[in-house]
Design an enzyme around this catalytic site. Sequence first.
Site, PDB file in Angstrom:
ATOM      1  N   HIS A 286      -1.396  12.823  10.553  1.00  0.00           N
ATOM      2  CA  HIS A 286      -0.314  11.837  10.696  1.00  0.00           C
ATOM      3  C   HIS A 286       0.627  12.196  11.835  1.00  0.00           C
ATOM      4  O   HIS A 286       1.749  11.685  11.902  1.00  0.00           O
ATOM      5  CB  HIS A 286       0.468  11.712   9.377  1.00  0.00           C
ATOM      6  CG  HIS A 286      -0.329  11.017   8.318  1.00  0.00           C
ATOM      7  ND1 HIS A 286       0.050  11.006   6.997  1.00  0.00           N
ATOM      8  CD2 HIS A 286      -1.494  10.325   8.375  1.00  0.00           C
ATOM      9  CE1 HIS A 286      -0.846  10.322   6.286  1.00  0.00           C
ATOM     10  NE2 HIS A 286      -1.792   9.907   7.104  1.00  0.00           N
TER      11      HIS A 286
ATOM     12  N   GLY B 146      -0.392  19.111  -3.140  1.00  0.00           N
ATOM     13  CA  GLY B 146       0.909  18.474  -2.927  1.00  0.00           C
ATOM     14  C   GLY B 146       0.838  17.086  -2.348  1.00  0.00           C
ATOM     15  O   GLY B 146       1.671  16.724  -1.511  1.00  0.00           O
TER      16      GLY B 146
ATOM     17  N   CYS C  36       4.224   8.604  24.680  1.00  0.00           N
ATOM     18  CA  CYS C  36       4.623   7.456  25.501  1.00  0.00           C
ATOM     19  C   CYS C  36       3.789   6.241  25.068  1.00  0.00           C
ATOM     20  O   CYS C  36       2.555   6.262  25.174  1.00  0.00           O
ATOM     21  CB  CYS C  36       4.378   7.734  26.989  1.00  0.00           C
ATOM     22  SG  CYS C  36       4.728   6.286  28.024  1.00  0.00           S
TER      23      CYS C  36
ATOM     24  N   ARG D  13      14.791  13.882  10.335  1.00  0.00           N
ATOM     25  CA  ARG D  13      13.682  14.649   9.743  1.00  0.00           C
ATOM     26  C   ARG D  13      13.287  15.801  10.651  1.00  0.00           C
ATOM     27  O   ARG D  13      12.961  16.898  10.193  1.00  0.00           O
ATOM     28  CB  ARG D  13      12.485  13.728   9.489  1.00  0.00           C
ATOM     29  CG  ARG D  13      12.734  12.713   8.381  1.00  0.00           C
ATOM     30  CD  ARG D  13      11.521  11.847   8.134  1.00  0.00           C
ATOM     31  NE  ARG D  13      10.397  12.649   7.656  1.00  0.00           N
ATOM     32  CZ  ARG D  13       9.138  12.208   7.666  1.00  0.00           C
ATOM     33  NH1 ARG D  13       8.864  11.001   8.164  1.00  0.00           N
ATOM     34  NH2 ARG D  13       8.159  12.960   7.219  1.00  0.00           N
TER      35      ARG D  13
END
Length: 232
Positions: free
Chosen positions: A106, A172, A114, A56
């Site tokens: 997100h 969207g 980490c 991605r």
Amino acid sequence: MEKIVILTGAGISAESGLGTFRDEGGLWSQHRIEDVATPEGFARNPELVQGFYNARRKGAARAAANPAHRALARLQAEFPGEVVLVTQNVDGLHEAGGARDVLHMHGVLAGALCAACGHRWTAPEEMRVGEPCPACAAPGGRPDVVWFGEMPYHMEEILGHLEAADLFAAIGTSGQVYPAAGFVREALAAGAHTVELNLEPSAVVSDFAETRFGPASETVPAWVEELLAEAG
Ligand code: APR
């Protein structure tokens, strides 16, 4: 002065060639969420998860912003009031289209985190399993994206913006994932006008006072043109 809060989802990047999640053939028809988008999945099979995000990340790096991304950047630049851009997307196409201060609730594909010390750095295009943290050297590097079961980022700031919104737009997004799907309710409680710009009605379309259906590359530039004309 008017305050506009905008929430975007995968649909705004569809015409840039990036897959959405729940459309026909979408990402969640190719992968099981529990395997590639949960902490448990990462613990169980880090190779699969790093591979999913590496693919991605590569796709997003090669994609270009489309007229919808650019129209929102134009609104930010030219609207006399405040325009707050919140996205569920982890691609960088809003920034590529010229937007600023985007709140990525997100996370971002371009970021690495980490798991041991919380340090963040720019992710290499291909993250390896056991990617060492530049700060603490622990082998726990993971994509800096929010998985199911984890807390989205910037929530306090986002809710503060929604409480003061005069206009809320969702663009969207299928309205199936909370807390984002509930933002329209927060905006309604604040007395904001609400508009959904989507290819088809979302799961929360009934919460919106106004709807504009069609591809974002057409509906968003037209909507921005109208807002700027009204603002004079
Ligand atoms: N123009 C406008 N809308 C579009 C277009 C387009 N060209 N193509 C698709 N859409 C719409 C679809 O109709 C759908 O309602 O975009 C929406 C995409 O919905 P999802 O695939 O569910 O994506 P999203 O709503 O962003 O998912 C939310 O779920 O899996 C998690 O973390 C992931 O951020 C994601 C979250």
